[in-house]
Design a protein around this motif. Structure first.
Motif, PDB file in Angstrom:
ATOM      1  N   ALA A 675       0.817  -1.204   0.000  1.00 37.97           N
ATOM      2  CA  ALA A 675       0.000   0.000   0.000  1.00 37.97           C
ATOM      3  C   ALA A 675       0.857   1.263   0.000  1.00 37.97           C
ATOM      4  N   PHE A 676       2.107   1.147   0.478  1.00 40.40           N
ATOM      5  CA  PHE A 676       2.964   2.320   0.602  1.00 40.40           C
ATOM      6  C   PHE A 676       4.008   2.430  -0.503  1.00 40.40           C
ATOM      7  N   ALA A 678       6.444   0.116  -3.813  1.00 41.09           N
ATOM      8  CA  ALA A 678       6.811  -1.128  -4.498  1.00 41.09           C
ATOM      9  C   ALA A 678       8.247  -1.511  -4.179  1.00 41.09           C
ATOM     10  N   PHE A 679       8.468  -2.814  -4.005  1.00 42.22           N
ATOM     11  CA  PHE A 679       9.811  -3.344  -3.767  1.00 42.22           C
ATOM     12  C   PHE A 679      10.393  -3.810  -5.105  1.00 42.22           C
ATOM     13  N   ILE A 680      11.641  -3.446  -5.332  1.00 36.39           N
ATOM     14  CA  ILE A 680      12.292  -3.716  -6.620  1.00 36.39           C
ATOM     15  C   ILE A 680      13.569  -4.519  -6.408  1.00 36.39           C
ATOM     16  N   ASP A 681      13.704  -5.611  -7.152  1.00 37.72           N
ATOM     17  CA  ASP A 681      14.942  -6.394  -7.153  1.00 37.72           C
ATOM     18  C   ASP A 681      15.881  -5.770  -8.172  1.00 37.72           C
ATOM     19  N   ILE A 682      16.990  -5.190  -7.684  1.00 36.34           N
ATOM     20  CA  ILE A 682      17.967  -4.581  -8.597  1.00 36.34           C
ATOM     21  C   ILE A 682      19.265  -5.380  -8.635  1.00 36.34           C
ATOM     22  N   GLY A 683      19.189  -6.625  -8.108  1.00 35.09           N
ATOM     23  CA  GLY A 683      20.313  -7.536  -8.251  1.00 35.09           C
ATOM     24  C   GLY A 683      21.376  -7.437  -7.186  1.00 35.09           C
ATOM     25  N   VAL A 684      21.018  -6.945  -5.979  1.00 34.22           N
ATOM     26  CA  VAL A 684      22.034  -6.817  -4.923  1.00 34.22           C
ATOM     27  C   VAL A 684      21.641  -7.598  -3.673  1.00 34.22           C
ATOM     28  N   HIS A 685      20.785  -8.590  -3.834  1.00 33.61           N
ATOM     29  CA  HIS A 685      20.355  -9.456  -2.730  1.00 33.61           C
ATOM     30  C   HIS A 685      19.530  -8.725  -1.666  1.00 33.61           C
ATOM     31  N   GLN A 686      19.128  -7.506  -1.951  1.00 33.26           N
ATOM     32  CA  GLN A 686      18.284  -6.745  -1.030  1.00 33.26           C
ATOM     33  C   GLN A 686      17.378  -5.847  -1.874  1.00 33.26           C
ATOM     34  N   ASP A 687      16.081  -6.096  -1.815  1.00 29.90           N
ATOM     35  CA  ASP A 687      15.156  -5.289  -2.608  1.00 29.90           C
ATOM     36  C   ASP A 687      15.171  -3.838  -2.141  1.00 29.90           C
ATOM     37  N   GLY A 688      15.060  -2.932  -3.095  1.00 34.83           N
ATOM     38  CA  GLY A 688      14.922  -1.521  -2.776  1.00 34.83           C
ATOM     39  C   GLY A 688      13.453  -1.146  -2.755  1.00 34.83           C
ATOM     40  N   LEU A 689      13.120  -0.027  -2.126  1.00 32.63           N
ATOM     41  CA  LEU A 689      11.735   0.430  -2.027  1.00 32.63           C
ATOM     42  C   LEU A 689      11.543   1.731  -2.789  1.00 32.63           C
ATOM     43  N   VAL A 690      10.546   1.705  -3.670  1.00 33.67           N
ATOM     44  CA  VAL A 690      10.076   2.940  -4.296  1.00 33.67           C
ATOM     45  C   VAL A 690       8.835   3.351  -3.522  1.00 33.67           C
ATOM     46  N   HIS A 691       8.946   4.412  -2.736  1.00 34.30           N
ATOM     47  CA  HIS A 691       7.791   4.879  -1.959  1.00 34.30           C
ATOM     48  C   HIS A 691       6.694   5.335  -2.911  1.00 34.30           C
ATOM     49  N   ILE A 692       5.467   5.259  -2.444  1.00 32.38           N
ATOM     50  CA  ILE A 692       4.316   5.607  -3.287  1.00 32.38           C
ATOM     51  C   ILE A 692       4.467   7.008  -3.892  1.00 32.38           C
ATOM     52  N   SER A 693       5.116   7.907  -3.145  1.00 29.32           N
ATOM     53  CA  SER A 693       5.290   9.281  -3.633  1.00 29.32           C
ATOM     54  C   SER A 693       6.333   9.388  -4.741  1.00 29.32           C
ATOM     55  N   ALA A 694       7.121   8.312  -4.943  1.00 28.53           N
ATOM     56  CA  ALA A 694       8.190   8.347  -5.950  1.00 28.53           C
ATOM     57  C   ALA A 694       7.909   7.426  -7.132  1.00 28.53           C
TER      58      ALA A 694
END
Length: 736
Positions: A675-676, A678-694
């Motif tokens: 809801a807040f 999206a989590f993105i796999d960018i290939g570093v074994h740790q997903d990054g977060l794109v906040h809803i505002s971004a």
């Protein structure tokens, strides 16, 4: 009178009552939602599968409400306490909460202090003081003293003195206030609008807790708390890290309880015409109001309010899970291509499985390119030989431990042997280990070690995500939001519906489908799916849809529901490979007669098909929507609704979180949508977060409107917190 269930459903879904009535009848007769949505559009007036799922859920809820209403009426009538006014109020109640409020005074309860006071004859005292505040409470109470006595219910202590008399009268009024349905409705509404939830960290957890640090000193209006925050707060309380408490917003502002009545206490006083004008009984009545709120009503309504917050949060979380799961199930398939699956590992090696175009295992191996063996060149040689021998074109790499190291190995392979023309992808392996150890995997791959089954599953996921993911409990696929904190029964029902709708939207090849896939076909279940596979193994492949009627347990009704979603490729009748239902074959025959072509010549013949006027073939059985669907299907039979296969390319040299820096633009894959953000796999074994505002250069209310699980996106790194393993990303590439 309250409108009928059908009328209420029509109002909620914003369709005609006739559509609801016809659909309810089909559901009651055993028809499935996918079948109704696809093949009964005339009957439903074109209701979508989403509308039908909502109808199905709400129909069950409203029927349960009516069942409860009948039980309450029966219970009150048995007590001979039903009045015309009460009966009308009960029959007009639109939700369970109002019903239970009305039933509260008549609910069987243990012997309360108020009941003891009633037995002792104190209700006239309570009535007198409430009606006439000019009466002196102590003077009037003297008239109600009574020795201890025995009743059918048991011993009663009686009324020993004035204080006990006034206390008993107060208990009677408190219970009366707490069971007054209109008052409860008003108080509930005020609390929902003005309640503030506060959180404080438990003292001995302050310095050691890092998971709930954002809520160590927190408050927010309960009506504005989003689902993910609510579930986090509730989990923090459940794990004894946080202490949660509800206040009215006026109490938060004042930081203390004033001696005056708070807004909820004022509502109680107003309802019963209590006004402190310094008359003899006013102080006693005011104290009764305050006590009724603080010791009884507040506790009940705040518990209810917190339960509603949890239910609302769970509903939202389940919906998020369902949307993510659907996106993952309907992800682009690579198609029937020979694929090598790699399940990465360090010490135990990389497990390798080669599967043919239909997912059958051709061979397996284990390579050791990583420490401690470091057989990099030997691993490349093994993969090269397997690719050459079996003419593989795809390599699927699981995204777990050592995935980027294994990806580098495959990149080296592709670079050194370009003639192999291999394409490699890193894909989610969530749930692969669950499948590997399952009974289904034991039946499908009995000769393979558990560790190698994961590589097979990874390869199959690339070929056809839907066909492979249905073998795994949806809760193990890893696209949920606080999935273990929500109602598990509701979650399972919702996810099963999503899987069923996804499977039937794509269709199933009855001659190659697994039991796990077949059981989700409309009208089928695990038992019939097992019978289909058993028949297929014993008798050979199906050549006609009608052959399915020979399967044990698959009768005419089941055939009607399932046949349109089961495909027979290269069978005796080309229509069996399409979504045209067998019940519509006579209509197709009529079209063939008119255009003077056989079915093979008509299928895909857009010139002829576009020249046909669908209105010409409508009749009592087949309306315009069905005829149009048939002509559309004949243009491209068995079309796959899933999008074209695409892949993400991870940036070389970016393999760990330490390799990231702000401003870096990368390609990644959406792994989860919350809801807040999206989590993105960018290939570093740790997903990054794109906040809803971004997520976009505009206001976004629902992240699912912008991204979905499995989607390939471009992101820019905003910040990197190595210690907390948090990566902040943005899809607004023009801004930092």
């Amino acid at each position: 009178m309250l409108p009928s269930i059908e009328q209420r459903l029509a109002s909620e879904i914003a369709v005609k009552s006739t559509q609801i009535t016809a659909t309810v009848k089909m559901l009651d007769d055993g028809a499935t939602v996918p079948f109704i949505a696809r093949y009964r559009k005339e009957t439903t007036g074109g209701l979508s599968d989403v509308q039908l799922r909502l109808l199905e859920t709400r129909l069950q809820a409203l029927r349960e409400l009516e069942k409860r209403r009948a039980a309450i009426i029966s219970a009150i009538e048995k007590q001979n306490k039903m009045t015309p006014e009460l009966y009308e109020a009960i029959t007009l109640s639109e939700d369970k909460t109002k019903l239970e409020d009305l039933y509260l005074p008549y609910r069987k309860k243990r012997r309360t202090k108020a009941q003891l006071a009633h037995e002792a004859g104190l209700h006239p005292l309570a009535d007198l003081l409430l009606k006439n505040p000019m009466i002196h409470p102590e003077t009037e109470a003297e008239k109600f003293l009574k020795r201890p006595f025995i009743t059918e219910e048991g011993d009663n202590p009686g009324v020993a003195d004035i204080n006990q008399a006034l206390e008993g009268a107060q208990h009677i009024l408190i219970e009366r206030f707490a069971e007054h349905a209109p008052l409860l409705h008003s108080l509930r509404g005020y609390l929902e609008a003005h309640a503030v939830l506060t959180a404080k960290v438990v003292k001995d957890k302050k310095d050691i807790d890092t998971r709930f640090v954002d809520y160590h000193d927190y408050h927010e209006a309960i009506s504005k708390i989003p689902s993910h925050r609510a579930l986090a707060l509730l989990r923090g309380e459940r794990e004894a890290v946080l202490k949660l408490k509800l206040y009215l917003d006026s109490e938060i502002a004042e930081q203390k309880r004033d001696t005056l009545l708070n807004p909820c206490e004022a509502l109680i006083a107003q309802r019963f015409n209590i006004d402190n004008q310094k008359r003899p009984a006013d102080e006693w009545l005011t104290d009764t109001v305050r006590t009724s709120w603080r010791s009884k009503i507040q506790v009940h309504l705040q518990t209810e309010c917190m339960n509603q917050l949890q239910e609302r949060a769970e509903t939202d979380a389940i919906q998020v899970f369902a949307q993510n799961l659907k996106a993952l199930l309907l992800a682009s398939p690579a198609g029937p291509r020979i694929t090598i699956g790699l399940d990465p590992g360090i010490r135990t090696g990389v497990k390798v499985a080669v599967i043919n175009a239909t997912g059958k295992v051709l061979t397996t191996a284990t390579i050791y390119p990583h420490p401690p063996k470091n057989d990099w060149h030997g691993a490349i040689e093994t993969l090269k030989q397997l690719a050459e021998q079996y003419h593989a074109s795809l390599i699927a790499i699981g995204n777990g431990t050592a995935s980027r190291e294994t990806d580098n190995l495959v990149r080296d392979l592709v670079k050194k042997h370009p003639l192999l023309k291999l394409t490699s992808l890193i894909i989610s392996e969530a749930g692969a280990s669950v499948y590997s150890a399952s009974q289904l995997a034991s039946e499908e791959l009995p000769d393979l070690d558990v560790s190698l089954r994961g590589a097979v599953s990874i390869a199959r996921r690339l070929q056809d995500p839907l066909a492979e993911l249905v073998k795994i409990d949806p809760k193990s696929i890893g696209v949920g939001q606080y999935q273990h904190d929500v109602n598990q029964k509701q979650l399972a029902q919702k996810l099963d519906a999503v899987v069923e709708d996804s499977v039937n939207a794509v269709g199933v090849d009855v001659n190659t489908a697994s039991m796990a896939l077949l059981r989700y076909v409309a009208g089928l279940n695990s038992k019939i799916a097992h019978s289909i596979v058993t028949y297929r193994n014993q008798k050979g492949i199906f050549t006609r849809r009608t052959d399915l009627l020979k399967v044990s347990g698959l009768g005419e009704k089941t055939f009607e529901q399932a046949a349109g979603f089961l495909r027979i490729l290269d069978g005796a009748n080309p229509l069996d490979a399409s979504a045209v239902h067998p019940e519509s074959y006579p209509l197709v025959e009529q079209i063939l007669t008119d255009v003077k072509l056989d079915v093979a010549a008509l299928i895909g013949n857009q010139t002829v098909l576009k020249s046909i006027r669908p209105e010409k073939y409508t009749n009592a059985q087949f309306g315009l929507p069905t005829v149009k669907d048939i002509l559309h299907e004949l243009e491209k039979p068995g079309r796959d609704p899933r999008s074209t296969f695409t892949t993400a390319v991870f940036k070389e040299g970016v393999e760990t979180i330490q390799d990231l820096h702000p401003g870096m633009v990368l390609e990644g894959v959406v792994t989860n949508v919350a809801a807040f953000g999206a989590f993105i796999d960018i290939g570093v074994h740790q997903d990054g977060l794109v906040h809803i505002s971004a997520l976009a250069n505009k206001f976004v209310n629902d992240p699912h409107a912008i991204v979905k699980a499995g989607q390939v996106v471009k992101v820019k790194v905003l910040t990197v917190d190595e210690k907390r393993k948090r990566i902040a990303l943005t899809m607004r590439l023009d801004k930092m």
